[in-house]
Scaffold this motif. Structure first.
Motif, short mmCIF file in Angstrom:
data_model
loop_
_atom_site.label_atom_id
_atom_site.label_comp_id
_atom_site.label_asym_id
_atom_site.label_seq_id
_atom_site.Cartn_x
_atom_site.Cartn_y
_atom_site.Cartn_z
N GLY A 16 0.82 -1.22 0.00
CA GLY A 16 0.00 0.00 0.00
C GLY A 16 0.84 1.26 0.00
O GLY A 16 0.47 2.26 0.61
N ALA A 17 2.01 1.21 -0.66
CA ALA A 17 2.87 2.39 -0.71
C ALA A 17 2.58 3.25 -1.92
O ALA A 17 3.00 4.39 -1.99
N THR A 18 1.87 2.71 -2.89
CA THR A 18 1.44 3.55 -4.01
C THR A 18 -0.07 3.53 -4.04
O THR A 18 -0.70 2.52 -3.76
N PHE A 19 -0.63 4.69 -4.34
CA PHE A 19 -2.07 4.85 -4.18
C PHE A 19 -2.58 5.97 -5.06
O PHE A 19 -1.80 6.75 -5.60
N ILE A 20 -3.90 6.04 -5.19
CA ILE A 20 -4.52 7.14 -5.94
C ILE A 20 -5.07 8.12 -4.91
O ILE A 20 -5.90 7.75 -4.08
N SER A 21 -4.57 9.33 -4.95
CA SER A 21 -5.00 10.34 -3.99
C SER A 21 -6.46 10.73 -4.29
O SER A 21 -6.96 10.47 -5.38
N PRO A 22 -7.16 11.36 -3.31
CA PRO A 22 -8.57 11.70 -3.54
C PRO A 22 -8.79 12.59 -4.76
O PRO A 22 -9.86 12.59 -5.34
N ASP A 23 -7.75 13.35 -5.18
CA ASP A 23 -7.92 14.16 -6.39
C ASP A 23 -7.34 13.49 -7.64
O ASP A 23 -7.05 14.16 -8.63
N GLY A 24 -7.18 12.17 -7.59
CA GLY A 24 -6.93 11.41 -8.80
C GLY A 24 -5.49 11.31 -9.26
O GLY A 24 -5.24 10.93 -10.38
N VAL A 25 -4.54 11.64 -8.39
CA VAL A 25 -3.14 11.55 -8.78
C VAL A 25 -2.53 10.29 -8.17
O VAL A 25 -2.74 10.02 -6.99
N VAL A 26 -1.81 9.53 -8.98
CA VAL A 26 -1.16 8.32 -8.47
C VAL A 26 0.16 8.72 -7.83
O VAL A 26 1.03 9.29 -8.50
N LEU A 27 0.30 8.48 -6.54
CA LEU A 27 1.48 8.91 -5.80
C LEU A 27 2.21 7.71 -5.20
O LEU A 27 1.64 6.64 -5.05
N VAL A 28 3.48 7.93 -4.85
CA VAL A 28 4.27 6.91 -4.17
C VAL A 28 4.63 7.44 -2.78
O VAL A 28 5.08 8.57 -2.64
N ASP A 29 4.39 6.61 -1.79
CA ASP A 29 4.78 6.95 -0.42
C ASP A 29 6.22 6.47 -0.23
O ASP A 29 6.46 5.29 0.03
N ALA A 30 7.17 7.40 -0.35
CA ALA A 30 8.59 7.02 -0.37
C ALA A 30 9.04 6.45 0.97
O ALA A 30 9.97 5.63 1.02
N THR A 31 8.39 6.82 2.07
CA THR A 31 8.81 6.31 3.37
C THR A 31 8.25 4.91 3.63
O THR A 31 8.71 4.23 4.53
N TYR A 32 7.26 4.51 2.83
CA TYR A 32 6.59 3.24 3.09
C TYR A 32 6.95 2.18 2.05
O TYR A 32 6.74 1.00 2.27
N VAL B 86 13.76 3.74 -3.86
CA VAL B 86 12.34 3.38 -3.91
C VAL B 86 11.79 3.75 -5.29
O VAL B 86 12.43 4.45 -6.06
N ALA B 87 10.59 3.26 -5.56
CA ALA B 87 9.96 3.53 -6.86
C ALA B 87 9.65 5.03 -6.97
O ALA B 87 9.28 5.67 -5.98
N ASP B 88 9.83 5.55 -8.17
CA ASP B 88 9.64 6.98 -8.40
C ASP B 88 8.84 7.15 -9.68
O ASP B 88 8.92 6.32 -10.59
N LYS B 89 8.08 8.21 -9.74
CA LYS B 89 7.24 8.44 -10.92
C LYS B 89 6.73 9.86 -10.93
O LYS B 89 6.88 10.59 -9.95
N CYS B 90 6.09 10.21 -12.07
CA CYS B 90 5.45 11.53 -12.21
C CYS B 90 4.36 11.69 -11.15
O CYS B 90 3.57 10.78 -10.91
N THR B 91 4.34 12.87 -10.53
CA THR B 91 3.29 13.15 -9.54
C THR B 91 2.37 14.27 -10.02
O THR B 91 1.64 14.84 -9.22
N PHE B 92 2.44 14.62 -11.32
CA PHE B 92 1.80 15.84 -11.83
C PHE B 92 2.33 17.04 -11.06
O PHE B 92 1.64 18.04 -10.93
N CYS B 93 3.56 16.97 -10.54
CA CYS B 93 4.12 18.01 -9.65
C CYS B 93 3.12 18.34 -8.54
O CYS B 93 2.64 19.47 -8.43
N TYR B 94 2.80 17.34 -7.73
CA TYR B 94 1.75 17.48 -6.72
C TYR B 94 1.99 18.68 -5.79
O TYR B 94 1.06 19.33 -5.34
N HIS B 95 3.28 18.98 -5.54
CA HIS B 95 3.59 20.12 -4.67
C HIS B 95 3.28 21.44 -5.35
O HIS B 95 3.12 22.46 -4.69
N ARG B 96 3.20 21.45 -6.69
CA ARG B 96 2.88 22.68 -7.42
C ARG B 96 1.37 22.83 -7.60
O ARG B 96 0.81 23.89 -7.35
N ILE B 97 0.72 21.75 -8.05
CA ILE B 97 -0.70 21.86 -8.39
C ILE B 97 -1.55 22.13 -7.15
O ILE B 97 -2.57 22.80 -7.25
N THR B 98 -1.09 21.67 -5.98
CA THR B 98 -1.87 21.94 -4.77
C THR B 98 -1.66 23.38 -4.29
O THR B 98 -2.41 23.86 -3.45
#
Lengths: 150, 259
Positions: free
Chosen positions: B147-163, B187-199
């Protein structure tokens, strides 16, 4: 209740209890709040520092250059398309200016001839026929390259 | 005496069955209220999240393959500079006159894609920017054992790097090759739609720097957003629709050669 059943039952209860205890201990705080993942990881993803600050930050000092660029063909090209923020550009742009050399190679990223680039796209040049040895900005105005330098 | 005992036992049996039945009934009576109480809280949260569903449009007809997006992504997200770690990259497809297709992406397109096939052999050529498709039915999320990768409530697939445990099952599961193993964090890495920017209300770095507006970012649930306008105006497709992953990255002008 027979002794055997009692033993079996109590072992089962102890096993389940220990399992729940260990699970409680190992499970991260916000796990399972929205789904099968750590809800706090969403906040972690927001914490990365910004590198690209956007044109608004550039305009605070360089309104004149922005207006010049925006006036014609390069209106869709963001400041940071060419001036890559090296180290937090807006904080250190005085000490560490994000200079661009404006070489054939650099401008050719968009303007070199390539069959995959559409003909109606940006003007394309074969740099072998167009002042091969010179930098583009030797002749062209760097922020308004459609003008030539006087 | 024997019949007395049977009677007593029977009474005991009836008593306990009635108690069990009563308990079940009581529980089932209370359960709906509990659910309602939970739902109210959940409904508020969901409403908030339901306002946004991030997506991206990619216009192949306007992409010029300058590679600014791939470069910006690496700078913004601190992706290792080696030429095989990319969150987004640009591929050049060249269909030759003999029908063969050449697909190339030297250094992910960073520094501008250069024509490698002579003009006389080319039937057609085009650029395809690639990134994580942020699938609604994400195979990577299903594959993750912890359960380290998941779809956030706003539809972005994210990776929990600590998990993340770094098993790289998700990398194998991704049909778009959008994931990689980060050599620094392991750990696995991928596009986050720049989650830190879009939020924060900014556009992703790749969209910010695109000189031809070939990438359109927006909220799929906002009918006034540029993305929805793009989807309404153009005939868009998704990559590998037969896999039923329901991507949220939409391509305009997609050729059948694109894999």
């Amino acid at each position: 209740m027979p002794k055997v059943i009692f033993r079996l039952f109590s072992t089962f209860v102890v096993f389940v209890g220990v399992f729940i205890l260990i699970q409680q201990y190992l499970k991260p705080d916000s796990f399972g709040k929205y789904g099968h993942y750590r809800a706090n990881a969403i906040n972690d993803a927001k914490l990365i520092p910004l590198q690209y600050k956007g044109e608004k930050e550039c305009i605070t000092c360089h309104q004149d250059i922005y207006d010049l660029k925006y006036s014609d063909l390069h209106d869709a090209v963001s400041c940071e398309s060419c001036h890559i923020p090296k180290i937090l550009a807006t904080d250190a742009c005085k000490t560490n200016p994000p200079k661009v050399e404006g070489s054939n190679e650099f401008c050719g990223q968009c303007h070199a001839i390539n069959a995959g680039r559409l003909k109606k796209g940006p003007p394309q040049l074969d740099f072998k026929d167009h002042y091969e040895k010179q930098n583009c900005i030797d002749c062209h105005n760097s922020h308004a390259p459609w003008e030539l330098k006087k | 005496m024997g019949t007395e005992k049977i009677k007593e036992n029977r009474r005991k049996f009836f008593k306990s069955s009635v108690a069990l039945l009563g308990g079940t009934l009581l529980y089932s009576l209370l359960k709906p209220f509990e659910l309602i109480a939970q739902n109210k809280e959940g409904a508020v949260k969901e409403d908030k999240a339901n306002d946004t569903l991030w997506g991206m449009g990619v216009d192949i007809e306007t992409c010029i393959g300058c590679g600014k997006c791939a470069e910006a992504c690496k700078v913004e997200n601190n992706v290792p500079k080696e030429p095989f770690y990319f969150r987004t990259w640009v591929e050049q497809y060249t269909v030759k006159n003999n029908g063969k297709v050449k697909i190339e992406s030297p250094n992910g397109g960073i520094g501008g894609l250069k024509q490698s096939v002579p003009d006389k052999d080319i039937f057609k050529s085009f650029m395809v920017p690639k990134l994580c498709n942020h699938c609604t039915n994400a195979p990577c999320v299903q594959a993750c054992p912890v359960g380290a990768t998941f779809i956030s409530p706003d539809g972005v697939v994210l990776v929990d790097a600590t998990y993340c445990i770094g098993c790289s099952y998700c990398i194998q599961a991704c049909p778009y090759g959008a994931r990689f193993m980060n050599p620094v964090t392991k750990v696995a890495d991928k596009c986050t739609f720049c989650y830190h920017r879009i939020t924060k209300g900014l556009k992703p770095a790749c969209v910010e720097v695109c000189p031809t507006n070939a990438r359109i970012f927006g909220n799929l649930r906002d009918r006034k957003s540029n993305l929805v306008k793009f989807l309404q105006k153009k005939q868009t497709e998704v990559l590998k629709p037969h896999l039923n992953t329901h991507p949220k990255v939409f391509y305009n002008g997609l050729s059948s050669e694109v894999k």
